[in-house]
Scaffold this active site. Sequence first.
Site, PDB file in Angstrom:
ATOM      1  N   ASN A 164      83.290  57.911 -29.295  1.00 32.80           N
ATOM      2  CA  ASN A 164      85.303  58.053 -29.546  1.00 32.80           C
ATOM      3  C   ASN A 164      85.433  57.114 -30.961  1.00 32.80           C
ATOM      4  O   ASN A 164      86.489  57.088 -31.374  1.00 32.80           O
ATOM      5  CB  ASN A 164      85.839  58.401 -28.779  1.00 32.80           C
ATOM      6  CG  ASN A 164      86.181  57.413 -27.643  1.00 32.80           C
ATOM      7  OD1 ASN A 164      85.043  56.009 -28.324  1.00 32.80           O
ATOM      8  ND2 ASN A 164      86.995  57.412 -27.044  1.00 32.80           N
ATOM      9  N   ASP A 220      84.311  43.438 -21.370  1.00 31.62           N
ATOM     10  CA  ASP A 220      85.376  44.345 -20.491  1.00 31.62           C
ATOM     11  C   ASP A 220      84.409  44.251 -19.539  1.00 31.62           C
ATOM     12  O   ASP A 220      83.482  43.595 -18.871  1.00 31.62           O
ATOM     13  CB  ASP A 220      84.760  45.486 -21.166  1.00 31.62           C
ATOM     14  CG  ASP A 220      83.801  46.116 -21.253  1.00 31.62           C
ATOM     15  OD1 ASP A 220      82.697  46.300 -21.760  1.00 31.62           O
ATOM     16  OD2 ASP A 220      83.854  47.119 -22.333  1.00 31.62           O
ATOM     17  N   HIS A 278      85.006  53.540 -29.526  1.00 29.38           N
ATOM     18  CA  HIS A 278      85.064  53.059 -29.183  1.00 29.38           C
ATOM     19  C   HIS A 278      84.979  51.481 -29.631  1.00 29.38           C
ATOM     20  O   HIS A 278      83.454  51.561 -29.276  1.00 29.38           O
ATOM     21  CB  HIS A 278      85.813  52.721 -27.811  1.00 29.38           C
ATOM     22  CG  HIS A 278      85.084  53.061 -26.800  1.00 29.38           C
ATOM     23  ND1 HIS A 278      85.561  54.233 -25.476  1.00 29.38           N
ATOM     24  CD2 HIS A 278      83.736  52.479 -26.844  1.00 29.38           C
ATOM     25  CE1 HIS A 278      83.901  53.537 -24.679  1.00 29.38           C
ATOM     26  NE2 HIS A 278      83.979  53.007 -25.659  1.00 29.38           N
ATOM     27  N   GLU A 316      89.948  51.897 -26.504  1.00 34.08           N
ATOM     28  CA  GLU A 316      90.059  52.650 -27.600  1.00 34.08           C
ATOM     29  C   GLU A 316      90.818  53.462 -28.395  1.00 34.08           C
ATOM     30  O   GLU A 316      91.418  52.341 -28.573  1.00 34.08           O
ATOM     31  CB  GLU A 316      91.233  54.043 -26.123  1.00 34.08           C
ATOM     32  CG  GLU A 316      89.860  53.522 -24.583  1.00 34.08           C
ATOM     33  CD  GLU A 316      88.242  54.486 -24.278  1.00 34.08           C
ATOM     34  OE1 GLU A 316      88.155  54.405 -26.125  1.00 34.08           O
ATOM     35  OE2 GLU A 316      88.153  54.293 -23.431  1.00 34.08           O
TER      36      GLU A 316
HETATM   37  C1  GLP Z   1      80.797  51.473 -23.084  1.00 30.60           C
HETATM   38  C2  GLP Z   1      81.170  50.012 -23.425  1.00 30.60           C
HETATM   39  C3  GLP Z   1      81.530  49.595 -24.240  1.00 30.60           C
HETATM   40  C4  GLP Z   1      79.957  49.814 -24.839  1.00 30.60           C
HETATM   41  C5  GLP Z   1      80.408  51.811 -25.373  1.00 30.60           C
HETATM   42  C6  GLP Z   1      78.748  52.491 -25.633  1.00 30.60           C
HETATM   43  O1  GLP Z   1      81.786  52.417 -22.556  1.00 30.60           O
HETATM   44  N1  GLP Z   1      82.705  49.802 -22.111  1.00 30.60           N
HETATM   45  O2  GLP Z   1      81.378  47.959 -24.318  1.00 30.60           O
HETATM   46  O3  GLP Z   1      79.955  49.970 -26.244  1.00 30.60           O
HETATM   47  O4  GLP Z   1      81.281  52.584 -23.952  1.00 30.60           O
HETATM   48  O5  GLP Z   1      78.164  52.922 -24.351  1.00 30.60           O
HETATM   49  P1  GLP Z   1      76.634  52.623 -24.814  1.00 30.60           P
HETATM   50  O6  GLP Z   1      75.781  51.877 -25.313  1.00 30.60           O
HETATM   51  O7  GLP Z   1      76.092  53.174 -23.276  1.00 30.60           O
HETATM   52  O8  GLP Z   1      76.395  54.226 -25.322  1.00 30.60           O
END
Ligand code: GLP
Length: 260
Positions: free
Chosen positions: A136, A67, A138, A143
């Site tokens: 959440n 992304d 995702h 989302e």
């Molecule tokens: C982010 C990314 C995701 C990631 C998730 C968790 O915003 N877009 O690809 O897996 O949220 O983030 P983190 O690993 O920092 O907890």
Amino acid sequence: MEVIILPGAAEVGRFGADRIAAVVSRAPRAVLGLATGSSPQGIYAELARRVAAGTLDLSGVSGFALDEYVGIPADHPQSYAAVLDRDVVRPLGLAPSRVRVPDGRAPDLEAAAVDYDRAIAAVGGVDVQILGIGANGHIGFNEPTSSFASRTRIKTLAPRTRADNARFFASPEEVPTHCLTQGLGTILEARELLLVAQGEAKAEAVAAAVEGPVAAICPASALQLHRRVCVVVDEAAASRLRLADYYRYTHARKPDWQRP
Ligand code: GLP
């Protein structure tokens, strides 16, 4: 689905790196799906250590980011293009020309999203997709209520996601409101999925993804539809799993012939 519970983040990173190294040893030109965020940092750090030690060569692999924020300048330190360049491409010795990130600055974002899926298909698809999970539920930036059939597209970030990611920006208002993300349908086409999570804050999302109903309210529950998924978590992230003992039992007794 294989669920591996390990004592802490260091073990999760090493285990994930072993999985990636195994794929690349079989296919030196493998295509990796690259997640940003803190969750896969341990995997990248361990892979970088092996590359620096000369025991692993990743120069032949290609990579596709999951992304990117919309509207963020590519040279902004928190654009995912910049993050991947800093944390993955350089330390892992990937060829920059073979790593692609959705173009969040494209004048036509819808066309850029379609191009992105085409580019993945053109190299024969992703061999192993590394995933984190949002609190959440995702994956990527899909989302809650994202379609399981979704392709790479524009999404509006949930307020909780913007709040979670505010730590990377100077102020909460600076967090972009939109993104381009691989869709759940795109992600499910990867040949293998590797989801990593650490910490208590992810425990509920991990339990919903692994043991909850397959439902768009928890986008990561889409993983239950894939034939080859490994979920690697530390004890804290595993703390809400009802069948944790069964996963430990299974992992301890896994026959050698079943190992990757
Ligand atoms: C982010 C990314 C995701 C990631 C998730 C968790 O915003 N877009 O690809 O897996 O949220 O983030 P983190 O690993 O920092 O907890």
